[in-house]
Design a protein around this motif. Sequence first.
Motif, PDB file in Angstrom:
ATOM      1  N   ALA A   1       0.837  -1.213   0.000  1.00  0.00           N
ATOM      2  CA  ALA A   1       0.000   0.000   0.000  1.00  0.00           C
ATOM      3  C   ALA A   1       0.868   1.258   0.000  1.00  0.00           C
ATOM      4  CB  ALA A   1      -0.939  -0.023   1.201  1.00  0.00           C
ATOM      5  N   LEU A   2       1.960   1.251   0.783  1.00  0.00           N
ATOM      6  CA  LEU A   2       2.870   2.408   0.816  1.00  0.00           C
ATOM      7  C   LEU A   2       3.511   2.642  -0.546  1.00  0.00           C
ATOM      8  CD1 LEU A   2       4.671   1.895   4.264  1.00  0.00           C
ATOM      9  CD2 LEU A   2       3.109   3.766   3.656  1.00  0.00           C
ATOM     10  N   LEU A   3       3.919   1.565  -1.202  1.00  0.00           N
ATOM     11  CA  LEU A   3       4.532   1.698  -2.535  1.00  0.00           C
ATOM     12  C   LEU A   3       3.535   2.300  -3.518  1.00  0.00           C
ATOM     13  CD1 LEU A   3       6.454  -1.699  -2.790  1.00  0.00           C
ATOM     14  CD2 LEU A   3       7.486   0.564  -2.673  1.00  0.00           C
ATOM     15  N   ARG A   4       2.294   1.808  -3.441  1.00  0.00           N
ATOM     16  CA  ARG A   4       1.262   2.317  -4.365  1.00  0.00           C
ATOM     17  C   ARG A   4       1.000   3.799  -4.121  1.00  0.00           C
ATOM     18  NH1 ARG A   4      -1.394  -3.085  -5.133  1.00  0.00           N
ATOM     19  NH2 ARG A   4      -0.259  -3.651  -7.042  1.00  0.00           N
ATOM     20  N   ALA A   5       1.195   4.235  -2.854  1.00  0.00           N
ATOM     21  CA  ALA A   5       0.957   5.646  -2.514  1.00  0.00           C
ATOM     22  C   ALA A   5       2.191   6.505  -2.780  1.00  0.00           C
ATOM     23  CB  ALA A   5       0.532   5.754  -1.051  1.00  0.00           C
ATOM     24  N   GLY A   6       3.296   5.858  -3.243  1.00  0.00           N
ATOM     25  CA  GLY A   6       4.498   6.624  -3.567  1.00  0.00           C
ATOM     26  C   GLY A   6       5.302   7.060  -2.349  1.00  0.00           C
ATOM     27  N   ASP A   7       5.174   6.348  -1.241  1.00  0.00           N
ATOM     28  CA  ASP A   7       5.886   6.708  -0.005  1.00  0.00           C
ATOM     29  C   ASP A   7       7.404   6.607  -0.206  1.00  0.00           C
ATOM     30  OD1 ASP A   7       5.480   6.844   3.196  1.00  0.00           O
ATOM     31  OD2 ASP A   7       7.216   5.584   2.690  1.00  0.00           O
ATOM     32  N   ALA A   8       8.108   7.721   0.005  1.00  0.00           N
ATOM     33  CA  ALA A   8       9.538   7.788  -0.318  1.00  0.00           C
ATOM     34  C   ALA A   8      10.368   6.838   0.539  1.00  0.00           C
ATOM     35  CB  ALA A   8      10.037   9.222  -0.148  1.00  0.00           C
ATOM     36  N   ARG A   9      10.016   6.702   1.814  1.00  0.00           N
ATOM     37  CA  ARG A   9      10.780   5.809   2.696  1.00  0.00           C
ATOM     38  C   ARG A   9      10.626   4.354   2.266  1.00  0.00           C
ATOM     39  NH1 ARG A   9       8.928   5.038   8.001  1.00  0.00           N
ATOM     40  NH2 ARG A   9      10.614   3.762   8.800  1.00  0.00           N
ATOM     41  N   ALA A  10       9.400   3.990   1.928  1.00  0.00           N
ATOM     42  CA  ALA A  10       9.154   2.611   1.487  1.00  0.00           C
ATOM     43  C   ALA A  10       9.902   2.326   0.182  1.00  0.00           C
ATOM     44  CB  ALA A  10       7.652   2.374   1.312  1.00  0.00           C
ATOM     45  N   ILE A  11       9.886   3.289  -0.738  1.00  0.00           N
ATOM     46  CA  ILE A  11      10.577   3.099  -2.015  1.00  0.00           C
ATOM     47  C   ILE A  11      12.081   2.902  -1.790  1.00  0.00           C
ATOM     48  CG2 ILE A  11      11.261   4.289  -4.147  1.00  0.00           C
ATOM     49  CD1 ILE A  11       8.394   5.471  -4.203  1.00  0.00           C
ATOM     50  N   GLN A  12      12.642   3.744  -0.924  1.00  0.00           N
ATOM     51  CA  GLN A  12      14.072   3.635  -0.620  1.00  0.00           C
ATOM     52  C   GLN A  12      14.399   2.263  -0.020  1.00  0.00           C
ATOM     53  OE1 GLN A  12      15.353   6.380   2.400  1.00  0.00           O
ATOM     54  NE2 GLN A  12      17.204   6.903   1.272  1.00  0.00           N
ATOM     55  N   ARG A  13      13.529   1.795   0.872  1.00  0.00           N
ATOM     56  CA  ARG A  13      13.770   0.504   1.523  1.00  0.00           C
ATOM     57  C   ARG A  13      13.647  -0.648   0.523  1.00  0.00           C
ATOM     58  NH1 ARG A  13      14.842  -3.508   2.748  1.00  0.00           N
ATOM     59  NH2 ARG A  13      14.845  -4.668   4.720  1.00  0.00           N
ATOM     60  N   VAL A  14      12.699  -0.533  -0.409  1.00  0.00           N
ATOM     61  CA  VAL A  14      12.534  -1.584  -1.419  1.00  0.00           C
ATOM     62  C   VAL A  14      13.717  -1.584  -2.394  1.00  0.00           C
ATOM     63  CG1 VAL A  14      11.105  -2.290  -3.395  1.00  0.00           C
ATOM     64  CG2 VAL A  14      10.031  -1.762  -1.206  1.00  0.00           C
ATOM     65  N   ARG A  15      14.269  -0.417  -2.687  1.00  0.00           N
ATOM     66  CA  ARG A  15      15.463  -0.365  -3.545  1.00  0.00           C
ATOM     67  C   ARG A  15      16.640  -1.069  -2.862  1.00  0.00           C
ATOM     68  NH1 ARG A  15      14.647   3.128  -7.956  1.00  0.00           N
ATOM     69  NH2 ARG A  15      16.844   3.215  -8.467  1.00  0.00           N
ATOM     70  N   ALA A  16      16.741  -0.892  -1.533  1.00  0.00           N
ATOM     71  CA  ALA A  16      17.786  -1.598  -0.783  1.00  0.00           C
ATOM     72  C   ALA A  16      17.538  -3.111  -0.830  1.00  0.00           C
ATOM     73  CB  ALA A  16      17.820  -1.097   0.664  1.00  0.00           C
ATOM     74  N   ALA A  17      16.273  -3.508  -0.750  1.00  0.00           N
ATOM     75  CA  ALA A  17      15.934  -4.942  -0.855  1.00  0.00           C
ATOM     76  C   ALA A  17      16.360  -5.484  -2.222  1.00  0.00           C
ATOM     77  CB  ALA A  17      14.434  -5.140  -0.645  1.00  0.00           C
ATOM     78  N   GLY A  18      16.168  -4.679  -3.253  1.00  0.00           N
ATOM     79  CA  GLY A  18      16.567  -5.088  -4.604  1.00  0.00           C
ATOM     80  C   GLY A  18      18.066  -5.341  -4.698  1.00  0.00           C
ATOM     81  N   ARG A  19      18.838  -4.514  -4.007  1.00  0.00           N
ATOM     82  CA  ARG A  19      20.297  -4.706  -4.049  1.00  0.00           C
ATOM     83  C   ARG A  19      20.688  -6.028  -3.390  1.00  0.00           C
ATOM     84  NH1 ARG A  19      19.973   0.945  -3.330  1.00  0.00           N
ATOM     85  NH2 ARG A  19      20.214   0.882  -1.072  1.00  0.00           N
ATOM     86  N   VAL A  20      20.047  -6.367  -2.257  1.00  0.00           N
ATOM     87  CA  VAL A  20      20.369  -7.647  -1.593  1.00  0.00           C
ATOM     88  C   VAL A  20      19.882  -8.817  -2.459  1.00  0.00           C
ATOM     89  CG1 VAL A  20      20.079  -9.033   0.483  1.00  0.00           C
ATOM     90  CG2 VAL A  20      20.264  -6.553   0.675  1.00  0.00           C
ATOM     91  N   LEU A  21      18.722  -8.653  -3.085  1.00  0.00           N
ATOM     92  CA  LEU A  21      18.267  -9.691  -4.022  1.00  0.00           C
ATOM     93  C   LEU A  21      19.287  -9.890  -5.134  1.00  0.00           C
ATOM     94  CD1 LEU A  21      14.459  -8.975  -4.523  1.00  0.00           C
ATOM     95  CD2 LEU A  21      15.449 -11.209  -3.989  1.00  0.00           C
TER      96      LEU A  21
END
Length: 407
Positions: free
Chosen positions: A288-308
């Motif tokens: 839901a946060l990603l869909r709302a464009g929440d900057a903190r959530a986006i930053q955290r998901v980008r970090a998840a992408g790097r570990v992936l």
Amino acid sequence: MDGATVLSEGARVLLHDLRGTPPLTRAQVGDRTGWSRGTVNARLDELIGAGLLRECGLVEGARGRPAVLFSINPDAGDLLVGHIGASGAQLARCDLTGGILARESVALDVGAGPEVVLGLLEERFAVLRADVERPLWGVAVGLPGPVHFPTGRVVSPPIMTGWDGFDVPGRLGATFEVPVHVENDANAMAWGERCLAPEPGPDDLLFVKVGTGVGAGIVANGRILRGAQGAAGDLGHTFVDAGEDGPPPLCRCGKSACLEAYAGGWAIARDLGDLGDGRPRTALDVVALLRAGDARAIQRVRAAGRVLGVGLAQAVSLLNPSEIVVGGPLAAAGGEHLLAGIRQHVAARSLPLATQDLRIRVTRHGDDVGPVGLADALAARLFEPDTLARVLSRGTGGLVPAAPVGG
Ligand SMILES: [Zn+2]
């Protein structure tokens, strides 16, 4: 039970061969089987008479005369599939070629245990089949844990309380009186991605499901790679060095520094903190946060992408897939943010030969990819000649153990 059909062995073998081939003429059937014209005609007539084969067009035949094409009648029976994740399921009623006829999404908690979850599945399947007269041929279920393939039982799932060793085929087979196929959810998605690709689909494909947890399905040499115990592709519980200071995070499985302890939806939710009233966030809150464009959530998901990306670089070196496809609820909401880190680290850490033609993308098939993969894997087993005999006699026997699927 009414409606039993008894087919000759030759007709069952022909029906099996016709699955997965383009429509064929009588002459082409003869060329493929080596049967005489009389035998070809008799078996085609037998299958047409039973409603299992249909005429589906004309092609220019020998000496310019049009020849009739034959294919499996997709409407001869129904398949029911349930693709179950940690917090929701996609259910579908499909024809015999895996085409989706009706679909439904339901919210559920897989941790509520098999009685509750399979009870809900039975209820919704009955609704999907209401007023449908054609026979049900089989049921397939995808589950977010390791599945012991020969028995269809879930084995030591890290998060699925009450599911360890549960006899899913026994339970659903008793309810629906048809063969039941059980598959790991990421395997089903990998196979669905291949089924839905333009022909010919990729023979070497890695599908990464990012939802509450992280799982991978592997297609290698055109088949689902399940491993000796059905545990292949358990990417979420591989060890990663995320290059962070401090002690590594604890995983749900009890170990620490697992990939999903950094990159799973539950771990992202953990790091984003509670909802402000003490209630913990879930992976669905992250979506839901990603869909709302929440900057903190986006930053955290980008970090998840790097570990992936760190974890997937190892998999690329081992398997040399032509495609990495990312799916699941988090990928649907924030796929491009995940892909950036994956692309960066896979390119930096894998050998150029393995990455030069590697495509990395988000699935284009949304919620259909799991159900389509389940339906095709189920159909592959139902069309085995011996299983066909049981299905057509409305027998309730199980599937042939360890029957080849996906080839
Ligand atoms: Zn773990």
